[in-house]
Design a protein around this motif. Sequence first.
Motif, PDB file in Angstrom:
ATOM      1  N   LYS A  11       4.710   7.883  -0.659  1.00  0.00           N
ATOM      2  CA  LYS A  11       6.010   8.442  -1.011  1.00  0.00           C
ATOM      3  C   LYS A  11       5.891   9.943  -1.282  1.00  0.00           C
ATOM      4  O   LYS A  11       4.832  10.428  -1.690  1.00  0.00           O
ATOM      5  N   PRO A  12       6.982  10.686  -1.078  1.00  0.00           N
ATOM      6  CA  PRO A  12       6.965  12.115  -1.432  1.00  0.00           C
ATOM      7  C   PRO A  12       6.662  12.304  -2.918  1.00  0.00           C
ATOM      8  O   PRO A  12       7.030  11.478  -3.748  1.00  0.00           O
ATOM      9  N   PHE A  33      -2.948  -5.026  -0.123  1.00  0.00           N
ATOM     10  CA  PHE A  33      -2.182  -5.095  -1.370  1.00  0.00           C
ATOM     11  C   PHE A  33      -3.101  -4.592  -2.485  1.00  0.00           C
ATOM     12  O   PHE A  33      -4.326  -4.522  -2.307  1.00  0.00           O
ATOM     13  N   PRO A  34      -2.549  -4.219  -3.642  1.00  0.00           N
ATOM     14  CA  PRO A  34      -3.401  -3.717  -4.730  1.00  0.00           C
ATOM     15  C   PRO A  34      -4.171  -4.855  -5.395  1.00  0.00           C
ATOM     16  O   PRO A  34      -3.658  -5.526  -6.291  1.00  0.00           O
ATOM     17  N   GLU A  43      -2.494  -1.981 -21.207  1.00  0.00           N
ATOM     18  CA  GLU A  43      -1.641  -2.440 -20.117  1.00  0.00           C
ATOM     19  C   GLU A  43      -2.464  -2.561 -18.842  1.00  0.00           C
ATOM     20  O   GLU A  43      -3.325  -1.726 -18.565  1.00  0.00           O
ATOM     21  N   GLN A  44      -2.182  -3.614 -18.083  1.00  0.00           N
ATOM     22  CA  GLN A  44      -2.913  -3.834 -16.839  1.00  0.00           C
ATOM     23  C   GLN A  44      -2.296  -3.002 -15.719  1.00  0.00           C
ATOM     24  O   GLN A  44      -1.080  -3.018 -15.517  1.00  0.00           O
ATOM     25  N   VAL A  45      -3.150  -2.274 -15.010  1.00  0.00           N
ATOM     26  CA  VAL A  45      -2.708  -1.403 -13.928  1.00  0.00           C
ATOM     27  C   VAL A  45      -3.306  -1.907 -12.620  1.00  0.00           C
ATOM     28  O   VAL A  45      -4.509  -2.173 -12.534  1.00  0.00           O
ATOM     29  N   ALA A  46      -2.454  -2.054 -11.597  1.00  0.00           N
ATOM     30  CA  ALA A  46      -2.908  -2.501 -10.280  1.00  0.00           C
ATOM     31  C   ALA A  46      -3.371  -1.302  -9.461  1.00  0.00           C
ATOM     32  O   ALA A  46      -2.749  -0.233  -9.495  1.00  0.00           O
ATOM     33  N   LEU A  47      -4.451  -1.491  -8.717  1.00  0.00           N
ATOM     34  CA  LEU A  47      -5.042  -0.397  -7.948  1.00  0.00           C
ATOM     35  C   LEU A  47      -5.236  -0.780  -6.483  1.00  0.00           C
ATOM     36  O   LEU A  47      -5.658  -1.889  -6.165  1.00  0.00           O
ATOM     37  N   TRP A  48      -4.916   0.163  -5.606  1.00  0.00           N
ATOM     38  CA  TRP A  48      -5.326   0.100  -4.211  1.00  0.00           C
ATOM     39  C   TRP A  48      -6.701   0.762  -4.112  1.00  0.00           C
ATOM     40  O   TRP A  48      -7.061   1.577  -4.955  1.00  0.00           O
ATOM     41  N   ILE A  49      -7.435   0.447  -3.045  1.00  0.00           N
ATOM     42  CA  ILE A  49      -8.715   1.103  -2.793  1.00  0.00           C
ATOM     43  C   ILE A  49      -8.667   1.771  -1.421  1.00  0.00           C
ATOM     44  O   ILE A  49      -8.521   1.096  -0.393  1.00  0.00           O
ATOM     45  N   GLY A  93       2.210   1.947  -6.624  1.00  0.00           N
ATOM     46  CA  GLY A  93       3.505   2.573  -6.808  1.00  0.00           C
ATOM     47  C   GLY A  93       3.768   3.737  -5.878  1.00  0.00           C
ATOM     48  O   GLY A  93       4.907   4.200  -5.762  1.00  0.00           O
ATOM     49  N   TRP A  94       2.719   4.206  -5.182  1.00  0.00           N
ATOM     50  CA  TRP A  94       2.890   5.355  -4.294  1.00  0.00           C
ATOM     51  C   TRP A  94       3.073   4.971  -2.834  1.00  0.00           C
ATOM     52  O   TRP A  94       3.415   5.816  -2.008  1.00  0.00           O
TER      53      TRP A  94
END
Length: 221
Positions: A11-12, A33-34, A43-49, A93-94
């Motif tokens: 995303k921009p 998917f993350p 808080e749990q944060v989802a990550l892409w690699i 989220g990006w």
Amino acid sequence: MTKHDTWVKLKPGNPYEPVLDLFPYGLPMRDPFPLERVTVNREQVALWIIDLERLIPPQANALAQLIASRRGVHVTEVMEEAVFQGGFAMTDGWVEAMECGAEGFQRSKEVADFFETAPQPPSARAWREFYNSQHDRWIEGDEQPPPINSIDDIDPRLRTPELEQHWKMRQVEQAIAAGGYSVFDVLSGRATVDVLNQIDPNNEWSLVRDDDDFEDDEIYE
């Protein structure tokens, strides 16, 4: 190790904009998917690699330098971390758009199956079992996805209008290549219209000429 085949556009306003000129086709991702999870401020944060294996040195160096600068650490630390986890972590989220091949579609089907069958919300144990399976088979292992030869080979839950259009045009291109059409038929669009009427009989396809007389509200496909 399975050859990963997921690419994403961001995303921009994303934090990777300073180096995105080096990624004309998008960022290569290890997972569709993350998959990874970390805890930040309880808080749990989802990550892409971002897939290190598919990066060329200038891309990997640019990402490492950018991340190191933002985190205030040495670039060597960022590279060592990337080597350990198979790529650079990116907060969820990006992602604006994603393209993938057979592996990406198969794993996307698996995560859809997981969320349909796991307790809601999924327990930590259920997610860990799914996570371990993904790592064992697709990341550490050499699982091979079933081939995709048509839109029918893609799970209906994953189909989008854009994806269906892509496969329709791919089918058109293959039919034109095998159809023995003349160069004039291809350049004029006659070959495309002929093939579309064969593979999509529910719609009537035709060429629109400059001298065609039609009303403003008449639709030509």
